[in-house]
Design a protein around this motif. Structure first.
Motif, short mmCIF file in Angstrom:
data_model
loop_
_atom_site.label_atom_id
_atom_site.label_comp_id
_atom_site.label_asym_id
_atom_site.label_seq_id
_atom_site.Cartn_x
_atom_site.Cartn_y
_atom_site.Cartn_z
N LYS A 22 52.80 -16.96 17.87
CA LYS A 22 53.18 -18.28 18.36
C LYS A 22 53.52 -19.22 17.20
O LYS A 22 54.49 -19.96 17.24
N LYS A 23 52.70 -19.15 16.13
CA LYS A 23 52.95 -20.01 14.96
C LYS A 23 54.25 -19.62 14.25
O LYS A 23 55.04 -20.48 13.89
N VAL A 24 54.48 -18.32 14.08
CA VAL A 24 55.71 -17.86 13.42
C VAL A 24 56.93 -18.29 14.22
O VAL A 24 57.91 -18.78 13.66
N CYS A 25 56.86 -18.13 15.53
CA CYS A 25 57.99 -18.52 16.38
C CYS A 25 58.25 -20.03 16.30
O CYS A 25 59.40 -20.45 16.25
N ALA A 26 57.19 -20.80 16.28
CA ALA A 26 57.35 -22.26 16.17
C ALA A 26 57.97 -22.62 14.83
O ALA A 26 58.85 -23.49 14.76
N ASP A 27 57.53 -21.96 13.76
CA ASP A 27 58.08 -22.23 12.44
C ASP A 27 59.56 -21.88 12.34
O ASP A 27 60.31 -22.53 11.61
N GLU A 28 59.97 -20.85 13.06
CA GLU A 28 61.37 -20.40 13.01
C GLU A 28 62.22 -20.97 14.15
O GLU A 28 63.39 -20.61 14.28
N TYR A 29 61.62 -21.81 14.99
CA TYR A 29 62.32 -22.42 16.14
C TYR A 29 62.94 -21.34 17.04
O TYR A 29 64.10 -21.44 17.43
N LYS A 30 62.16 -20.31 17.35
CA LYS A 30 62.62 -19.23 18.22
C LYS A 30 61.63 -19.05 19.35
O LYS A 30 60.44 -19.31 19.20
N SER A 31 62.14 -18.55 20.45
CA SER A 31 61.24 -18.19 21.54
C SER A 31 60.57 -16.87 21.18
O SER A 31 61.07 -16.11 20.34
N MET A 32 59.45 -16.60 21.81
CA MET A 32 58.77 -15.33 21.55
C MET A 32 59.65 -14.15 21.97
O MET A 32 59.69 -13.14 21.29
N SER A 33 60.34 -14.29 23.07
CA SER A 33 61.21 -13.22 23.54
C SER A 33 62.30 -12.91 22.51
O SER A 33 62.57 -11.75 22.21
N ALA A 34 62.94 -13.96 21.99
CA ALA A 34 63.99 -13.75 21.00
C ALA A 34 63.43 -13.12 19.73
O ALA A 34 64.05 -12.22 19.14
#
Length: 77
Positions: A22-34
């Motif tokens: 969740k943190k990595v996705c937030a940092d990269e502005y991506k959804s978890m699915s993507a």
């Protein structure tokens, strides 16, 4: 060319890994699915060589042309 997303994948992961994801996705502005799709695509691309992909493509064409053998007709062991 539009890509149609028609399959779903349900995975269970440990809570600590989920929080990190969740943190990595937030940092990269991506959804978890993507993010997971991207990782899977990279892994598949690394696992199969271009010759393997050519073989897969040829086999698919043969299958569609009706040149395949039914697995039921193959004698095993």
């Amino acid at each position: 060319m539009a890509v149609i997303m028609s399959k779903e994948l349900l995975i269970r992961i440990p809570e600590p890994l989920y929080r990190r994801l969740k943190k990595v996705c937030a940092d990269e502005y991506k959804s978890m699915s993507a993010f997971v799709r991207e990782l899977l695509k990279e892994r598949v691309d690394e696992a199969l060589s271009s010759e393997d992909w050519d073989d897969i493509h040829d086999a698919r064409k043969e299958f569609k042309a009706g040149k395949s053998v039914s697995w039921r007709t193959i004698k095993r062991g």
